[in-house]
Design a protein around this motif. Structure first.
Motif, PDB file in Angstrom:
ATOM      1  N   ILE A   5      13.075 -18.848 -64.044  1.00 39.31           N
ATOM      2  CA  ILE A   5      13.055 -18.878 -65.508  1.00 39.31           C
ATOM      3  C   ILE A   5      14.115 -19.876 -65.959  1.00 39.31           C
ATOM      4  O   ILE A   5      15.300 -19.673 -65.681  1.00 39.31           O
ATOM      5  CB  ILE A   5      13.339 -17.484 -66.109  1.00 39.31           C
ATOM      6  N   PRO A   6      13.717 -20.960 -66.629  1.00 41.06           N
ATOM      7  CA  PRO A   6      14.699 -21.951 -67.067  1.00 41.06           C
ATOM      8  C   PRO A   6      15.812 -21.311 -67.898  1.00 41.06           C
ATOM      9  O   PRO A   6      15.577 -20.408 -68.690  1.00 41.06           O
ATOM     10  CB  PRO A   6      13.870 -22.919 -67.924  1.00 41.06           C
ATOM     11  N   ASN A   7      17.038 -21.757 -67.659  1.00 36.56           N
ATOM     12  CA  ASN A   7      18.225 -21.298 -68.383  1.00 36.56           C
ATOM     13  C   ASN A   7      18.519 -19.813 -68.187  1.00 36.56           C
ATOM     14  O   ASN A   7      19.169 -19.194 -69.015  1.00 36.56           O
ATOM     15  CB  ASN A   7      18.112 -21.612 -69.882  1.00 36.56           C
ATOM     16  N   ALA A   8      18.032 -19.222 -67.119  1.00 28.19           N
ATOM     17  CA  ALA A   8      18.320 -17.818 -66.818  1.00 28.19           C
ATOM     18  C   ALA A   8      18.717 -17.711 -65.356  1.00 28.19           C
ATOM     19  O   ALA A   8      18.269 -18.486 -64.525  1.00 28.19           O
ATOM     20  CB  ALA A   8      17.107 -16.939 -67.091  1.00 28.19           C
ATOM     21  N   MET A   9      19.582 -16.742 -65.076  1.00 27.82           N
ATOM     22  CA  MET A   9      19.973 -16.507 -63.697  1.00 27.82           C
ATOM     23  C   MET A   9      19.045 -15.458 -63.098  1.00 27.82           C
ATOM     24  O   MET A   9      18.859 -14.390 -63.658  1.00 27.82           O
ATOM     25  CB  MET A   9      21.416 -16.021 -63.604  1.00 27.82           C
ATOM     26  N   ASN A  10      18.450 -15.774 -61.974  1.00 32.89           N
ATOM     27  CA  ASN A  10      17.597 -14.846 -61.246  1.00 32.89           C
ATOM     28  C   ASN A  10      18.315 -14.461 -59.969  1.00 32.89           C
ATOM     29  O   ASN A  10      18.709 -15.323 -59.190  1.00 32.89           O
ATOM     30  CB  ASN A  10      16.250 -15.487 -60.917  1.00 32.89           C
ATOM     31  N   ILE A  11      18.472 -13.180 -59.739  1.00 30.95           N
ATOM     32  CA  ILE A  11      19.160 -12.700 -58.551  1.00 30.95           C
ATOM     33  C   ILE A  11      18.131 -12.392 -57.481  1.00 30.95           C
ATOM     34  O   ILE A  11      17.179 -11.654 -57.722  1.00 30.95           O
ATOM     35  CB  ILE A  11      19.992 -11.446 -58.876  1.00 30.95           C
ATOM     36  N   THR A  12      18.314 -12.977 -56.317  1.00 29.40           N
ATOM     37  CA  THR A  12      17.437 -12.693 -55.184  1.00 29.40           C
ATOM     38  C   THR A  12      18.311 -12.336 -53.996  1.00 29.40           C
ATOM     39  O   THR A  12      19.467 -12.757 -53.898  1.00 29.40           O
ATOM     40  CB  THR A  12      16.542 -13.887 -54.818  1.00 29.40           C
ATOM     41  N   ARG A  13      17.743 -11.541 -53.101  1.00 31.19           N
ATOM     42  CA  ARG A  13      18.458 -11.158 -51.894  1.00 31.19           C
ATOM     43  C   ARG A  13      17.573 -11.431 -50.686  1.00 31.19           C
ATOM     44  O   ARG A  13      16.376 -11.170 -50.731  1.00 31.19           O
ATOM     45  CB  ARG A  13      18.795  -9.671 -51.930  1.00 31.19           C
ATOM     46  N   VAL A  14      18.189 -11.901 -49.626  1.00 34.72           N
ATOM     47  CA  VAL A  14      17.471 -12.062 -48.369  1.00 34.72           C
ATOM     48  C   VAL A  14      17.333 -10.673 -47.762  1.00 34.72           C
ATOM     49  O   VAL A  14      18.321  -9.978 -47.560  1.00 34.72           O
ATOM     50  CB  VAL A  14      18.234 -12.991 -47.403  1.00 34.72           C
ATOM     51  N   ILE A  15      16.086 -10.266 -47.509  1.00 35.29           N
ATOM     52  CA  ILE A  15      15.885  -8.940 -46.929  1.00 35.29           C
ATOM     53  C   ILE A  15      15.283  -8.979 -45.530  1.00 35.29           C
ATOM     54  O   ILE A  15      15.289  -7.975 -44.836  1.00 35.29           O
ATOM     55  CB  ILE A  15      15.028  -8.040 -47.840  1.00 35.29           C
ATOM     56  N   ALA A  16      14.751 -10.131 -45.126  1.00 30.99           N
ATOM     57  CA  ALA A  16      14.221 -10.260 -43.769  1.00 30.99           C
ATOM     58  C   ALA A  16      14.577 -11.646 -43.243  1.00 30.99           C
ATOM     59  O   ALA A  16      14.518 -12.631 -43.966  1.00 30.99           O
ATOM     60  CB  ALA A  16      12.713 -10.045 -43.747  1.00 30.99           C
ATOM     61  N   LEU A  17      14.929 -11.680 -41.983  1.00 31.77           N
ATOM     62  CA  LEU A  17      15.380 -12.904 -41.330  1.00 31.77           C
ATOM     63  C   LEU A  17      14.256 -13.515 -40.492  1.00 31.77           C
ATOM     64  O   LEU A  17      13.215 -12.888 -40.292  1.00 31.77           O
ATOM     65  CB  LEU A  17      16.590 -12.572 -40.454  1.00 31.77           C
ATOM     66  N   PRO A  18      14.481 -14.738 -40.000  1.00 35.06           N
ATOM     67  CA  PRO A  18      13.461 -15.385 -39.183  1.00 35.06           C
ATOM     68  C   PRO A  18      12.931 -14.469 -38.077  1.00 35.06           C
ATOM     69  O   PRO A  18      13.687 -13.709 -37.475  1.00 35.06           O
ATOM     70  CB  PRO A  18      14.199 -16.591 -38.594  1.00 35.06           C
ATOM     71  N   VAL A  19      11.642 -14.546 -37.851  1.00 37.93           N
ATOM     72  CA  VAL A  19      10.824 -13.826 -36.866  1.00 37.93           C
ATOM     73  C   VAL A  19      10.731 -12.317 -37.090  1.00 37.93           C
ATOM     74  O   VAL A  19      10.113 -11.617 -36.304  1.00 37.93           O
ATOM     75  CB  VAL A  19      11.200 -14.136 -35.380  1.00 37.93           C
ATOM     76  N   GLU A  20      11.295 -11.806 -38.174  1.00 34.90           N
ATOM     77  CA  GLU A  20      11.127 -10.393 -38.501  1.00 34.90           C
ATOM     78  C   GLU A  20       9.814 -10.201 -39.253  1.00 34.90           C
ATOM     79  O   GLU A  20       9.230 -11.150 -39.772  1.00 34.90           O
ATOM     80  CB  GLU A  20      12.296  -9.880 -39.354  1.00 34.90           C
ATOM     81  N   THR A  21       9.373  -8.948 -39.329  1.00 34.60           N
ATOM     82  CA  THR A  21       8.200  -8.612 -40.136  1.00 34.60           C
ATOM     83  C   THR A  21       8.661  -7.870 -41.375  1.00 34.60           C
ATOM     84  O   THR A  21       9.661  -7.145 -41.354  1.00 34.60           O
ATOM     85  CB  THR A  21       7.199  -7.735 -39.357  1.00 34.60           C
ATOM     86  N   VAL A  22       7.906  -8.048 -42.459  1.00 35.16           N
ATOM     87  CA  VAL A  22       8.234  -7.384 -43.716  1.00 35.16           C
ATOM     88  C   VAL A  22       6.936  -6.993 -44.409  1.00 35.16           C
ATOM     89  O   VAL A  22       5.929  -7.698 -44.307  1.00 35.16           O
ATOM     90  CB  VAL A  22       9.107  -8.286 -44.627  1.00 35.16           C
ATOM     91  N   GLU A  23       6.950  -5.848 -45.089  1.00 37.53           N
ATOM     92  CA  GLU A  23       5.809  -5.415 -45.897  1.00 37.53           C
ATOM     93  C   GLU A  23       6.317  -4.518 -47.015  1.00 37.53           C
ATOM     94  O   GLU A  23       7.423  -3.983 -46.948  1.00 37.53           O
ATOM     95  CB  GLU A  23       4.761  -4.681 -45.061  1.00 37.53           C
ATOM     96  N   LYS A  24       5.493  -4.358 -48.042  1.00 37.89           N
ATOM     97  CA  LYS A  24       5.815  -3.461 -49.157  1.00 37.89           C
ATOM     98  C   LYS A  24       4.588  -2.607 -49.436  1.00 37.89           C
ATOM     99  O   LYS A  24       3.506  -3.117 -49.645  1.00 37.89           O
ATOM    100  CB  LYS A  24       6.191  -4.252 -50.402  1.00 37.89           C
ATOM    101  N   ARG A  25       4.779  -1.293 -49.396  1.00 39.39           N
ATOM    102  CA  ARG A  25       3.707  -0.329 -49.641  1.00 39.39           C
ATOM    103  C   ARG A  25       4.219   0.765 -50.559  1.00 39.39           C
ATOM    104  O   ARG A  25       5.261   1.364 -50.286  1.00 39.39           O
ATOM    105  CB  ARG A  25       3.248   0.344 -48.343  1.00 39.39           C
ATOM    106  N   ASP A  26       3.483   1.018 -51.634  1.00 42.78           N
ATOM    107  CA  ASP A  26       3.802   2.125 -52.545  1.00 42.78           C
ATOM    108  C   ASP A  26       5.263   2.106 -52.988  1.00 42.78           C
ATOM    109  O   ASP A  26       5.915   3.140 -53.073  1.00 42.78           O
ATOM    110  CB  ASP A  26       3.474   3.469 -51.892  1.00 42.78           C
ATOM    111  N   GLY A  27       5.780   0.912 -53.221  1.00 46.97           N
ATOM    112  CA  GLY A  27       7.144   0.790 -53.725  1.00 46.97           C
ATOM    113  C   GLY A  27       8.215   0.751 -52.659  1.00 46.97           C
ATOM    114  O   GLY A  27       9.382   0.551 -52.954  1.00 46.97           O
ATOM    115  N   THR A  28       7.852   0.939 -51.397  1.00 46.64           N
ATOM    116  CA  THR A  28       8.825   0.942 -50.310  1.00 46.64           C
ATOM    117  C   THR A  28       8.716  -0.358 -49.526  1.00 46.64           C
ATOM    118  O   THR A  28       7.623  -0.777 -49.162  1.00 46.64           O
ATOM    119  CB  THR A  28       8.568   2.133 -49.358  1.00 46.64           C
ATOM    120  N   VAL A  29       9.856  -0.971 -49.265  1.00 47.59           N
ATOM    121  CA  VAL A  29       9.903  -2.199 -48.485  1.00 47.59           C
ATOM    122  C   VAL A  29      10.267  -1.829 -47.049  1.00 47.59           C
ATOM    123  O   VAL A  29      11.219  -1.076 -46.812  1.00 47.59           O
ATOM    124  CB  VAL A  29      10.943  -3.180 -49.064  1.00 47.59           C
TER     125      VAL A  29
END
Length: 94
Positions: A5-29
């Motif tokens: 979003i222009p002129n806004a700060m967006n906070i993101t976090r790294v939650i998975a590293l290279p070669v890991e698997t990640v999924e999100k189901r029913d609100g759970t990561v």
């Protein structure tokens, strides 16, 4: 950080590293098949799902956007295996 979003700060976090698997189901990561001890909502960290959360939030006199709440639970991410040069990030901003 990616500024979506222009002129806004967006906070993101790294939650998975290279070669890991990640999924999100029913609100759970899940990372590597294990539930992420999430920071994406107080009710999720208490183990509550879509049905229990609104009642709890109402009891706590918490304010929340019902539409965004439903949208969060309705968006699943199929399991992704990251390559050796990828990370997976999630943002806290709507």
């Amino acid at each position: 950080m990616i500024n979506l979003i222009p002129n806004a700060m967006n906070i993101t976090r790294v939650i998975a590293l290279p070669v890991e698997t990640v999924e999100k189901r029913d609100g759970t990561v899940n990372v590597e098949g294990k539930r992420l001890d999430t920071f994406y909502g107080s009710t999720l960290s208490l183990g509550m799902g879509q049905d229990e959360s609104p009642t709890y939030l109402d009891e706590q006199n918490a304010t929340y956007d019902e539409e965004r709440f439903r949208e969060y639970f309705s968006r699943d991410i199929d399991e992704i295996e990251l390559s050796d040069n990828e990370v997976f990030v999630l943002g806290d901003n709507g």
